[in-house]
Design a protein around this motif. Structure first.
Motif, PDB file in Angstrom:
ATOM      1  N   PRO A  69      32.054  35.089  -3.727  1.00  0.00           N
ATOM      2  CA  PRO A  69      30.635  35.411  -3.550  1.00  0.00           C
ATOM      3  C   PRO A  69      29.703  34.215  -3.708  1.00  0.00           C
ATOM      4  O   PRO A  69      28.615  34.217  -3.141  1.00  0.00           O
ATOM      5  CB  PRO A  69      30.367  36.467  -4.632  1.00  0.00           C
ATOM      6  N   ASN A  70      30.105  33.217  -4.502  1.00  0.00           N
ATOM      7  CA  ASN A  70      29.326  31.985  -4.607  1.00  0.00           C
ATOM      8  C   ASN A  70      30.236  30.861  -5.081  1.00  0.00           C
ATOM      9  O   ASN A  70      31.427  31.078  -5.313  1.00  0.00           O
ATOM     10  CB  ASN A  70      28.106  32.177  -5.531  1.00  0.00           C
ATOM     11  N   SER A  71      29.667  29.687  -5.258  1.00  0.00           N
ATOM     12  CA  SER A  71      30.503  28.511  -5.529  1.00  0.00           C
ATOM     13  C   SER A  71      31.175  28.539  -6.899  1.00  0.00           C
ATOM     14  O   SER A  71      32.082  27.764  -7.156  1.00  0.00           O
ATOM     15  CB  SER A  71      29.671  27.230  -5.415  1.00  0.00           C
ATOM     16  N   SER A  72      30.755  29.448  -7.777  1.00  0.00           N
ATOM     17  CA  SER A  72      31.327  29.492  -9.128  1.00  0.00           C
ATOM     18  C   SER A  72      32.289  30.654  -9.340  1.00  0.00           C
ATOM     19  O   SER A  72      33.018  30.664 -10.331  1.00  0.00           O
ATOM     20  CB  SER A  72      30.218  29.617 -10.184  1.00  0.00           C
ATOM     21  N   LEU A  73      32.266  31.607  -8.443  1.00  0.00           N
ATOM     22  CA  LEU A  73      33.008  32.850  -8.659  1.00  0.00           C
ATOM     23  C   LEU A  73      34.068  33.080  -7.597  1.00  0.00           C
ATOM     24  O   LEU A  73      33.866  32.775  -6.418  1.00  0.00           O
ATOM     25  CB  LEU A  73      32.055  34.046  -8.661  1.00  0.00           C
ATOM     26  N   LEU A  74      35.183  33.639  -8.031  1.00  0.00           N
ATOM     27  CA  LEU A  74      36.259  34.014  -7.119  1.00  0.00           C
ATOM     28  C   LEU A  74      36.820  35.344  -7.604  1.00  0.00           C
ATOM     29  O   LEU A  74      37.100  35.504  -8.787  1.00  0.00           O
ATOM     30  CB  LEU A  74      37.355  32.948  -7.118  1.00  0.00           C
ATOM     31  N   ASN A  75      36.930  36.294  -6.677  1.00  0.00           N
ATOM     32  CA  ASN A  75      37.482  37.614  -7.023  1.00  0.00           C
ATOM     33  C   ASN A  75      38.758  37.856  -6.241  1.00  0.00           C
ATOM     34  O   ASN A  75      38.966  37.297  -5.155  1.00  0.00           O
ATOM     35  CB  ASN A  75      36.479  38.718  -6.684  1.00  0.00           C
TER      36      ASN A  75
END
Lengths: 116, 112
Positions: A69-75
């Motif tokens: 969803p953004n450069s810091s998060l991964l799901n």
């Protein structure tokens, strides 16, 4: 700070459940990875994101669905998993590929997933 | 397909002994990382070596990258129980910066 965090630490789910694994880093890295590791084996690459876009999918079954969803998060979204999917799921991050030099990967502590 | 063979696969030693772990390949890597992993935890980075022939020291651990960048070694001096764990080498693919080739792993047990 070279920390990658992952939640939850442990997850038990049935084959009909939908769950998600989460990963976060604040090192300014623009490449993020999902790995699967079975007991007594090295990690196996599943997905690579570069600048929030999926760049590598190692022929992973569609019951695993990644999202950045953004450069810091991964799901990693999980649905209709099988017992053989039980494993330690690791997230990692590194600097972006176009910057040259070494792309050392930093790993999170992992999520221990058990599928019943 | 690039392969990294580690030896030995398993090592059980007593506190105070020295040991060396080897990581060998027929392929060239642009860099190589060493990680230590404890059961149920993620790999923790120990070192990255980049230049052929490079030697790096981290307290009692000495890492060497082969001149041709195809192999590496990890030497531990005066091992301690806290060194117990799975040691993994991982080579960075020269063609694809995003892929690591992991070694087969060396499981080290240090007893009192």
């Amino acid at each position: 700070d070279t920390e990658v965090t992952q939640t939850p630490k442990h997850l038990v789910m049935g084959m009909t459940n939908k769950k998600s694994l989460k990963c976060e880093q604040h090192m300014g890295h623009r490449a993020m990875y999902w790995y699967k590791q079975k007991a007594k084996k090295p990690p196996e690459l599943m997905f690579v994101y570069s600048y929030e876009k999926l760049s590598i999918n190692e022929s992973v079954p569609s019951r695993f669905s990644p999202e950045c969803p953004n450069s810091s998060l991964l799901n990693l979204h999980l649905h209709a998993l099988q017992p053989e999917d039980s494993a330690l799921y690791l997230c990692a991050s590194s600097q972006a590929f176009n910057l040259g030099g070494s792309y050392t990967q930093y790993f999170g502590p992992g999520t221990r997933l058990t599928v019943l | 397909t690039q392969l990294l063979e580690q030896s030995p696969q398993f090592l059980s030693i007593q506190e105070g002994e020295n040991l060396t772990v080897y990581c060998n390949s027929s392929s060239v890597f642009s860099s190589l990382q060493w990680y230590r992993q404890e059961p149920g935890e993620g790999p923790v980075l120990l070192v990255t070596v980049v230049t052929g022939g490079e030697v790096k020291k981290l307290k009692r651990l000495t890492f060497q990258f082969g001149d041709a960048r195809k192999d590496s070694s990890l030497h531990i001096t005066a091992a301690q129980p806290g060194d117990t764990g799975l040691y993994l080498c991982a080579g960075e693919d020269t063609g694809t910066a995003s892929k690591l080739t992991f070694g087969t792993g060396t499981r080290l047990q240090v007893t009192l």
